[in-house]
Design a protein around this motif. Structure first.
Motif, PDB file in Angstrom:
ATOM      1  N   UNK A  30       0.843  -1.200   0.000  1.00  0.00           N
ATOM      2  CA  UNK A  30       0.000   0.000   0.000  1.00  0.00           C
ATOM      3  C   UNK A  30       0.878   1.249   0.000  1.00  0.00           C
ATOM      4  N   UNK A  31       1.935   1.204   0.791  1.00  0.00           N
ATOM      5  CA  UNK A  31       2.860   2.333   0.879  1.00  0.00           C
ATOM      6  C   UNK A  31       3.524   2.615  -0.466  1.00  0.00           C
ATOM      7  N   UNK A  32       3.954   1.523  -1.126  1.00  0.00           N
ATOM      8  CA  UNK A  32       4.635   1.671  -2.419  1.00  0.00           C
ATOM      9  C   UNK A  32       3.722   2.347  -3.438  1.00  0.00           C
ATOM     10  N   UNK A  33       2.450   1.941  -3.455  1.00  0.00           N
ATOM     11  CA  UNK A  33       1.501   2.505  -4.407  1.00  0.00           C
ATOM     12  C   UNK A  33       1.217   3.961  -4.061  1.00  0.00           C
ATOM     13  N   UNK A  34       1.103   4.247  -2.769  1.00  0.00           N
ATOM     14  CA  UNK A  34       0.865   5.617  -2.309  1.00  0.00           C
ATOM     15  C   UNK A  34       1.998   6.533  -2.789  1.00  0.00           C
ATOM     16  N   UNK A  35       3.244   6.081  -2.583  1.00  0.00           N
ATOM     17  CA  UNK A  35       4.407   6.866  -3.009  1.00  0.00           C
ATOM     18  C   UNK A  35       4.403   7.047  -4.519  1.00  0.00           C
ATOM     19  N   UNK A  36       4.045   5.973  -5.237  1.00  0.00           N
ATOM     20  CA  UNK A  36       4.006   6.017  -6.698  1.00  0.00           C
ATOM     21  C   UNK A  36       2.981   7.060  -7.182  1.00  0.00           C
ATOM     22  N   UNK A  37       1.801   7.044  -6.584  1.00  0.00           N
ATOM     23  CA  UNK A  37       0.742   7.974  -6.992  1.00  0.00           C
ATOM     24  C   UNK A  37       1.175   9.411  -6.711  1.00  0.00           C
ATOM     25  N   UNK A  38       1.801   9.609  -5.538  1.00  0.00           N
ATOM     26  CA  UNK A  38       2.231  10.963  -5.174  1.00  0.00           C
ATOM     27  C   UNK A  38       3.309  11.476  -6.119  1.00  0.00           C
ATOM     28  N   UNK A  39       4.248  10.589  -6.474  1.00  0.00           N
ATOM     29  CA  UNK A  39       5.316  11.031  -7.371  1.00  0.00           C
ATOM     30  C   UNK A  39       4.764  11.314  -8.782  1.00  0.00           C
ATOM     31  N   UNK A  40       3.739  10.545  -9.178  1.00  0.00           N
ATOM     32  CA  UNK A  40       3.110  10.797 -10.486  1.00  0.00           C
ATOM     33  C   UNK A  40       2.400  12.142 -10.496  1.00  0.00           C
ATOM     34  N   UNK A  41       1.721  12.448  -9.370  1.00  0.00           N
ATOM     35  CA  UNK A  41       1.019  13.746  -9.248  1.00  0.00           C
ATOM     36  C   UNK A  41       2.015  14.891  -9.382  1.00  0.00           C
ATOM     37  N   UNK A  42       3.146  14.733  -8.686  1.00  0.00           N
ATOM     38  CA  UNK A  42       4.159  15.798  -8.713  1.00  0.00           C
ATOM     39  C   UNK A  42       4.683  16.011 -10.125  1.00  0.00           C
ATOM     40  N   UNK A  43       4.921  14.899 -10.830  1.00  0.00           N
ATOM     41  CA  UNK A  43       5.495  15.013 -12.174  1.00  0.00           C
ATOM     42  C   UNK A  43       4.495  15.649 -13.142  1.00  0.00           C
ATOM     43  N   UNK A  44       3.202  15.537 -12.818  1.00  0.00           N
ATOM     44  CA  UNK A  44       2.198  16.207 -13.665  1.00  0.00           C
ATOM     45  C   UNK A  44       2.240  17.705 -13.437  1.00  0.00           C
TER      46      UNK A  44
END
Length: 292
Positions: free
Chosen positions: A278-292
């Motif tokens: 769950x943590x890994x996916x959370x970090x992934x989603x957050x990093x994707x948001x930032x890159x947008x």
């Protein structure tokens, strides 16, 4: 921490990664296409049972009742067939993938229990045992199977027309259909690939444990989905890279292996593993948001 880096341990991590990594490659096609497949763990159980039943030694003592190719082909074909049935229900029946594969997960597990009479199938030929246990140039064959499957899947996803279509369907099925892609046919193929690879994993698991256990492969679909998601493939479909999934599979094996080395109580392991996912996916989603 020195125990972890020993070559013997790295090889055992690769062996642990093999089955989940192969399942995860099939799951990658499914998730990129915008679907999900919960049935692959049950397919591992059923194909393992059937393979072992077809790999009994002959009464005379020499060889098997059937040639070695029979249990191998049976496992692959049955896996692919169940995958195709999943795909047809999803693509042509218009039933959500979650529901179709949840249903087949239960049906296939039930069939494994019925065919085996509810207990593990023992007694296989040495040839069958060798499928997952031999070494080539000192490298365990499980690691070699993983590398070959990853290479083929990477090639298909990145370099073929079919691979591009899988991404297109996952990105926007309507646009894909308008641009002339046969969405339904290509969708069925995705589940056939996942089923075929699950059948291969059923064969490998049965050979490695020298048993066809009807309960084998339970919750394997979760590890496969976790590897794909940790690997950065979007659950909404259309994006993600095969090499991320390889890293995701390795991470799951490393986590399990690390918890073993640290002697964490085995009941706590799934709890920790789930939290890490769950943590890994959370970090992934957050990093994707930032890159947008």
């Amino acid at each position: 921490g020195g125990a972890f880096i020993k070559p013997g341990n790295l090889i055992s991590v690769l062996k642990q990664t093999a089955v989940n990594g192969i399942l995860a490659m099939g799951m990658t096609f499914v998730i990129i296409s915008g679907g999900i497949d919960l049935s692959v763990g049950s397919i591992v159980g059923l194909t393992g049972v059937i393979a072992c039943m077809l790999a009994h030694p002959a009464a005379s003592g020499e060889g098997g009742q059937f040639p070695l190719i029979v249990p191998i082909v049976a496992a692959l074909l049955i896996g692919a067939l169940i995958g195709t049935l999943n795909g047809v229900g999803i693509a042509y029946g218009d039933i959500p993938a979650f529901i179709v594969t949840l249903g087949s997960m239960t049906i296939v597990r039930g069939l494994a229990l019925i065919i085996s009479g509810g207990s593990p199938v023992f007694g296989v030929t040495s040839g069958f045992e060798a499928i997952a246990s031999i070494k080539i140039f000192g490298i365990p064959i499980l690691a070699i199977y993983l590398v070959v499957v990853v290479a083929i899947c990477a090639f298909v996803l990145q370099k073929t027309v079919y691979g591009r279509r899988v991404y297109a369907i996952g990105g926007n099925p309507v646009a894909a259909s308008v641009s002339g892609i046969n969405v339904k046919k290509n969708q069925v193929m995705v589940y056939t690939i996942a089923g075929l690879l699950a059948g291969f994993c059923g064969l490998l698991t049965a050979s490695r444990t020298i048993t066809g256990a009807p309960t084998a492969g339970q919750s394997y679909e979760m590890d496969a989905i976790a590897a794909v998601v940790i690997g950065g493939v979007s659950m909404s479909g259309g994006s993600g890279k095969w090499h991320g999934v390889v890293i995701g599979s390795l991470m799951i094996a490393v986590i399990a292996n690390g918890l073993d080395i640290m002697r964490v109580d085995s009941n706590w392991q799934p709890v920790i593993k789930g939290a890490i996912i769950i943590l890994a996916v959370l970090l992934d989603i957050r990093s994707k948001r930032r890159s947008r």
